[in-house]
Design a protein around this motif. Sequence first.
Motif, PDB file in Angstrom:
ATOM      1  N   SER A 158      74.124  31.747  30.730  1.00  0.00           N
ATOM      2  CA  SER A 158      74.064  32.492  31.983  1.00  0.00           C
ATOM      3  C   SER A 158      73.327  31.687  33.045  1.00  0.00           C
ATOM      4  O   SER A 158      73.792  31.582  34.188  1.00  0.00           O
ATOM      5  CB  SER A 158      73.357  33.835  31.757  1.00  0.00           C
ATOM      6  OG  SER A 158      73.094  34.489  32.981  1.00  0.00           O
ATOM      7  N   ARG A 159      72.194  31.106  32.681  1.00  0.00           N
ATOM      8  CA  ARG A 159      71.420  30.336  33.650  1.00  0.00           C
ATOM      9  C   ARG A 159      72.206  29.125  34.148  1.00  0.00           C
ATOM     10  O   ARG A 159      72.195  28.802  35.342  1.00  0.00           O
ATOM     11  CB  ARG A 159      70.096  29.888  33.034  1.00  0.00           C
ATOM     12  CG  ARG A 159      69.131  29.279  34.043  1.00  0.00           C
ATOM     13  CD  ARG A 159      67.931  28.647  33.327  1.00  0.00           C
ATOM     14  NE  ARG A 159      67.164  29.607  32.574  1.00  0.00           N
ATOM     15  CZ  ARG A 159      66.153  30.318  33.092  1.00  0.00           C
ATOM     16  NH1 ARG A 159      65.818  30.171  34.355  1.00  0.00           N
ATOM     17  NH2 ARG A 159      65.475  31.169  32.331  1.00  0.00           N
ATOM     18  N   VAL A 204      69.315  36.017  35.751  1.00  0.00           N
ATOM     19  CA  VAL A 204      69.946  36.142  34.439  1.00  0.00           C
ATOM     20  C   VAL A 204      69.964  37.604  34.003  1.00  0.00           C
ATOM     21  O   VAL A 204      70.966  38.095  33.460  1.00  0.00           O
ATOM     22  CB  VAL A 204      69.214  35.272  33.399  1.00  0.00           C
ATOM     23  CG1 VAL A 204      69.792  35.502  32.006  1.00  0.00           C
ATOM     24  CG2 VAL A 204      69.323  33.796  33.777  1.00  0.00           C
ATOM     25  N   ARG A 241      71.655  33.594  27.071  1.00  0.00           N
ATOM     26  CA  ARG A 241      70.729  33.492  28.198  1.00  0.00           C
ATOM     27  C   ARG A 241      70.815  32.116  28.860  1.00  0.00           C
ATOM     28  O   ARG A 241      70.856  32.004  30.084  1.00  0.00           O
ATOM     29  CB  ARG A 241      69.299  33.748  27.707  1.00  0.00           C
ATOM     30  CG  ARG A 241      68.257  33.746  28.817  1.00  0.00           C
ATOM     31  CD  ARG A 241      66.863  34.048  28.277  1.00  0.00           C
ATOM     32  NE  ARG A 241      66.390  33.030  27.349  1.00  0.00           N
ATOM     33  CZ  ARG A 241      66.211  33.231  26.043  1.00  0.00           C
ATOM     34  NH1 ARG A 241      66.470  34.416  25.506  1.00  0.00           N
ATOM     35  NH2 ARG A 241      65.775  32.261  25.259  1.00  0.00           N
TER      36      ARG A 241
END
Length: 335
Positions: free
Chosen positions: A54-55, A71, A51
């Motif tokens: 991804s950000r 995300v 996560r």
Amino acid sequence: MSADWKQRPEGGGRFAIWLIRGIARHGGRSIARAFLYPITLYFLLVRGPERRASRTYLTRVLGRRAGLWSVARHIHTFAATILDRVFLLGGRFNGFDVRITGLPELHEVLDRRQGALLFGSHLGSFEVMRVLAQRRPDYKIRVVLDRAHNPAMTQLLDALNPEIAAGVIDAGQDGPSIAMAIKQATDEGALVALLVDRARPGEPALNAQFLGREAPFPTAPWLIASALKVPVVLAFGLYLDGHRYHLAFESFSDSIAVPRQQRAQAVLSLIQRYASRLEHHARAAPYNWFNFYDFWGNEDEGSTPFTAGAPRIVAIDHADADAAVQRRVAVRRGP
């Protein structure tokens, strides 16, 4: 890099992958796609490193602070392409709308019957290139895949398409063995497909500018291409939405030459050209980036940042590596 991507658990695990396979095969793609939402929620809540990676990536490529919704969309896009593997690897192309660009150039390369290297990435779907088998069944395609790192995907491939699985070149071998297997395949006129955007831990790498900061890219594919003197074609299988894909082929070079005297500079130039094309397509389809780890390295977490300036060669000497490939190629050809 600050995080070893090979140590991250395989996304979803065997149970999740085989569950979605069963639902897809017996319920159809429309029903299976409904299960992508709980899968997305699982990754969003449970897989913290992915996560955060991804950000970080989305913030770079979008040019703004990426929120949780972005995300989630990123993870959902990844899950959608994993689901579509079940159909694409099984030869079930009906229902997909695949727009292809650069196909005449690829045909021109392959019609020479000399073999070629197809350089892909973890941007989009590599499996959508299976539509080539439908357009030109006479093409022989061999895929370089790390079987040990992707056991669930390897088993899925074995079950869905044993013919493709039998032709896989195992990337878990030592470098010279991989180079020899690739050479044998191209000598037979095959199109050898491999992903060249991710450096394995301890593998020789050079830093190139990508999305505003230097990132490590492996050098081995370019040294192999230089040793084999076969054409190199770039491929990007971008997921658009629903059932639509864009498969883009770009001729990169008819024959790559890496002068021994300027080896690092020549390889870096090739990698930078590739990174620029990768960035172009990443910006065009930002949610298709599936490297869910810290691709650049995070100085704030104590990792060593990649600095600008002269190219940095990691782990082994390129001259020795290239010489080894050349020696083995010479042995293969005979006296």
